[in-house]
Design an enzyme around this catalytic site. Sequence first.
Site, PDB file in Angstrom:
ATOM      1  N   GLY A   1       1.022  -0.953   0.140  1.00 29.23           N
ATOM      2  CA  GLY A   1       0.569   0.040   0.019  1.00 29.23           C
ATOM      3  C   GLY A   1       0.948   1.405   0.046  1.00 29.23           C
TER       4      GLY A   1
ATOM      5  N   PHE B   1      -8.901  -2.674  -2.888  1.00 25.14           N
ATOM      6  CA  PHE B   1      -9.317  -0.781  -2.808  1.00 25.14           C
ATOM      7  C   PHE B   1      -9.235  -0.306  -4.324  1.00 25.14           C
ATOM      8  CE2 PHE B   1      -5.983  -1.433   1.389  1.00 25.14           C
ATOM      9  CZ  PHE B   1      -7.238  -1.428   2.077  1.00 25.14           C
TER      10      PHE B   1
ATOM     11  N   ALA C   1      -3.835  13.076  -9.026  1.00 20.91           N
ATOM     12  CA  ALA C   1      -4.637  12.605  -7.959  1.00 20.91           C
ATOM     13  C   ALA C   1      -4.118  13.388  -6.838  1.00 20.91           C
ATOM     14  CB  ALA C   1      -5.466  11.265  -8.458  1.00 20.91           C
TER      15      ALA C   1
ATOM     16  N   ARG D   1     -28.300  29.754  14.942  1.00 17.00           N
ATOM     17  CA  ARG D   1     -28.334  29.704  16.797  1.00 17.00           C
ATOM     18  C   ARG D   1     -28.156  30.117  17.800  1.00 17.00           C
ATOM     19  NH1 ARG D   1     -31.303  25.488  19.770  1.00 17.00           N
ATOM     20  NH2 ARG D   1     -29.905  24.630  21.036  1.00 17.00           N
TER      21      ARG D   1
ATOM     22  N   GLU E   1      -4.193   8.489  -2.261  1.00 12.75           N
ATOM     23  CA  GLU E   1      -2.994   8.980  -3.006  1.00 12.75           C
ATOM     24  C   GLU E   1      -1.480   9.413  -1.940  1.00 12.75           C
ATOM     25  OE1 GLU E   1      -4.566   8.185  -4.333  1.00 12.75           O
ATOM     26  OE2 GLU E   1      -6.000   9.212  -5.731  1.00 12.75           O
TER      27      GLU E   1
HETATM   28  C1  LIG Z   1     -11.977   3.847  -0.610  1.00 10.50           C
HETATM   29  C2  LIG Z   1     -10.860   3.462  -0.687  1.00 10.50           C
HETATM   30  C3  LIG Z   1      -9.729   3.847  -2.263  1.00 10.50           C
HETATM   31  C4  LIG Z   1      -8.812   3.489  -3.194  1.00 10.50           C
HETATM   32  N1  LIG Z   1      -8.861   3.565  -4.496  1.00 10.50           N
HETATM   33  C5  LIG Z   1      -7.369   2.783  -4.676  1.00 10.50           C
HETATM   34  C6  LIG Z   1      -7.307   2.866  -6.086  1.00 10.50           C
HETATM   35  O1  LIG Z   1      -8.344   3.408  -7.334  1.00 10.50           O
HETATM   36  N2  LIG Z   1      -6.774   2.207  -6.806  1.00 10.50           N
HETATM   37  C7  LIG Z   1      -5.411   1.455  -6.046  1.00 10.50           C
HETATM   38  O2  LIG Z   1      -4.074   1.325  -6.375  1.00 10.50           O
HETATM   39  N3  LIG Z   1      -5.528   1.916  -4.853  1.00 10.50           N
HETATM   40  C8  LIG Z   1      -6.631   2.305  -3.958  1.00 10.50           C
HETATM   41  N4  LIG Z   1      -6.687   2.543  -2.673  1.00 10.50           N
HETATM   42  C9  LIG Z   1      -5.552   2.362  -1.590  1.00 10.50           C
HETATM   43  C10 LIG Z   1      -5.057   3.574  -1.100  1.00 10.50           C
HETATM   44  O3  LIG Z   1      -4.429   4.399  -2.183  1.00 10.50           O
HETATM   45  C11 LIG Z   1      -4.017   3.043   0.034  1.00 10.50           C
HETATM   46  O4  LIG Z   1      -5.242   2.602   1.095  1.00 10.50           O
HETATM   47  C12 LIG Z   1      -2.869   3.991   0.810  1.00 10.50           C
HETATM   48  O5  LIG Z   1      -1.890   4.156  -0.485  1.00 10.50           O
HETATM   49  C13 LIG Z   1      -2.262   3.518   2.479  1.00 10.50           C
HETATM   50  O6  LIG Z   1      -1.994   1.991   1.851  1.00 10.50           O
HETATM   51  P1  LIG Z   1      -2.632   0.903   2.903  1.00 10.50           P
HETATM   52  O7  LIG Z   1      -3.830   0.784   2.905  1.00 10.50           O
HETATM   53  O8  LIG Z   1      -1.918  -0.763   2.675  1.00 10.50           O
HETATM   54  O9  LIG Z   1      -1.933   0.964   4.338  1.00 10.50           O
HETATM   55  P2  LIG Z   1      -0.388   0.925   4.576  1.00 10.50           P
HETATM   56  O10 LIG Z   1       0.570   1.060   3.872  1.00 10.50           O
HETATM   57  O11 LIG Z   1      -0.780  -0.061   5.748  1.00 10.50           O
HETATM   58  O12 LIG Z   1      -0.152   1.889   5.886  1.00 10.50           O
HETATM   59  C14 LIG Z   1      -0.889   2.148   7.287  1.00 10.50           C
HETATM   60  C15 LIG Z   1      -0.812   3.347   7.792  1.00 10.50           C
HETATM   61  O13 LIG Z   1       0.554   2.855   8.613  1.00 10.50           O
HETATM   62  C16 LIG Z   1       1.480   4.236   8.545  1.00 10.50           C
HETATM   63  N5  LIG Z   1       2.193   4.558   7.363  1.00 10.50           N
HETATM   64  C17 LIG Z   1       3.270   3.531   6.474  1.00 10.50           C
HETATM   65  N6  LIG Z   1       4.049   3.581   6.308  1.00 10.50           N
HETATM   66  C18 LIG Z   1       5.011   4.893   7.325  1.00 10.50           C
HETATM   67  C19 LIG Z   1       5.634   5.042   6.783  1.00 10.50           C
HETATM   68  N7  LIG Z   1       6.987   4.531   6.167  1.00 10.50           N
HETATM   69  N8  LIG Z   1       6.016   6.464   7.775  1.00 10.50           N
HETATM   70  C20 LIG Z   1       5.406   6.247   9.195  1.00 10.50           C
HETATM   71  N9  LIG Z   1       3.854   5.298   8.410  1.00 10.50           N
HETATM   72  C21 LIG Z   1       3.611   5.709   7.901  1.00 10.50           C
HETATM   73  C22 LIG Z   1       0.065   5.762   7.750  1.00 10.50           C
HETATM   74  O14 LIG Z   1      -0.748   6.117   8.872  1.00 10.50           O
HETATM   75  C23 LIG Z   1      -0.550   4.706   6.868  1.00 10.50           C
HETATM   76  O15 LIG Z   1      -2.498   5.514   6.527  1.00 10.50           O
HETATM   77  C24 LIG Z   1      -8.072   2.818  -2.048  1.00 10.50           C
HETATM   78  C25 LIG Z   1      -8.749   3.099  -0.951  1.00 10.50           C
HETATM   79  C26 LIG Z   1      -9.305   3.135  -0.569  1.00 10.50           C
HETATM   80  C27 LIG Z   1      -9.752   2.882   0.911  1.00 10.50           C
END
Ligand SMILES: Cc1cc2nc3c(=O)[nH]c(=O)nc-3n(C[C@H](O)[C@H](O)[C@H](O)COP(=O)(O)OP(=O)(O)OC[C@H]3O[C@@H](n4cnc5c(N)ncnc54)[C@H](O)[C@@H]3O)c2cc1C
Length: 412
Positions: free
Chosen positions: A146, A171, A255, A281, A377
Amino acid sequence: MNDIAATTGPRLFGDHFLRTLDAQERATVQRVRALCKHTIGPRAADVAREDVFAWDAFRTLAREGVIATAFPKAFGGTDARQALRIRIIEELGRVCSTSASMITGTDLSSRAIVAGASESFKQRLLPGLCTGELQSAFALTEPGAGSDVRGLHTTLRRTADGYVLNGRKKFITRATTADWFVVVGRAEESPSTFIAVLVPRDAAGFSISPEVGKLGWYGVPISSLSFEGVQVPLAQRLGDEGEGFSLAQDALLRARIGHAAMALGRAIGAVEIASSYAVDRSSFGKALGEHQGVQWMLADMVTQIESSRALLALTADKYDRGDSDVAIFASMAKLQATDLCMKVVTDALQLTGGRGYLQDFPLERFFRDAKLNQIGEGASEIHKTVIGRDVVRRAATAERNACLRAGSLVDY
Ligand SMILES: Cc1cc2nc3c(=O)[nH]c(=O)nc-3n(C[C@H](O)[C@H](O)[C@H](O)COP(=O)(O)OP(=O)(O)OC[C@H]3O[C@@H](n4cnc5c(N)ncnc54)[C@H](O)[C@@H]3O)c2cc1C
């Protein structure tokens, strides 16, 4: 400028940024405003009630030419400047995240096709994507990749006339409605080589999961994808081998700017609603807005929103000029606007008391929608890392502050 003010009346937030647009661009903003006032705003609650694709909103935006702003003129688009597109997305975000996300989602899902498809695939897909007759989706994220997107496991094995695609994606927005998918994987024989390809929804070996329930952003559902031995002809590759990651970054850049604009629009909408409540209010014998504590909350909100709008406008200008540092600015604008939106929406909900907590009141929806802009993003923490790393890298060679004496600071 006057053309817009004359038809919509004064707003809480000034139109100063419209000065940078030409008459035709201002007419587009005016059209979107009218659409928001008469159609999208009044229908926003209904659009967001169910987590099924909001076809009405999508078709309205396509019919009005708003979707087309993302596409080149040669294929029926208007190739709008980012300076205009952030204004359009802000307007939509002010009333309806679902509609705003139709525009940012179009950038995310179509940009790699615009930038990397062969001429014949552009001819085949872009006119339909422009009018909304076709839809695309962008499949980068995986169960194991992710934030650390370079960790993706999807592979493309080279064959005589194309590739065999295997892997899973997670996702993926618009998966249940898209006709074509932009899929990013790595070459099986050379894992550091990223490749982007186009996959049609009916490809053998490709399956799409049922839609997955989520907190907000209703009207734009997500699903998981699975590719098992999917044959991809060479003509469906986007760009060259090795360009898959840069095509994805290019799409994400636009994006991200869009996410910042959407978050700002929502923050503006939240302050508009909270300040109207403060006028309507009464509490303790006077209007809520006459209490100093309430005024200070509103003051913080509008001041931070205006500074965030200025950063975003600068970022859009950088994008339109092709400045080399635009990606860092996009990270700053997205980080700033999305974190600010979450705070503003929370404070606005607080200011509207129990009504803010009602499903019938728009702030409940704004509150749920705000969270995703901080995650999608690139999560806020990832953008902080990118920005901080850039500061440290530049500091090594940047001119030192003139009040320092020569030599290493360690020698003080
Ligand atoms: C509604 C929705 C629509 C989406 N649409 C798309 C799409 O169309 N196409 C697509 O490809 N993806 C899509 N996504 C995926 C989205 O881009 C990812 O959810 C996002 O990039 C975060 O990845 P993850 O969820 O795996 O979080 P993880 O990688 O598990 O990270 C979790 C959290 O850990 C923290 N974190 C992670 N790494 C670090 C670091 N190095 N240092 C400090 N903190 C950190 C951050 O707070 C992060 O939010 C979508 C997601 C959602 C929820």
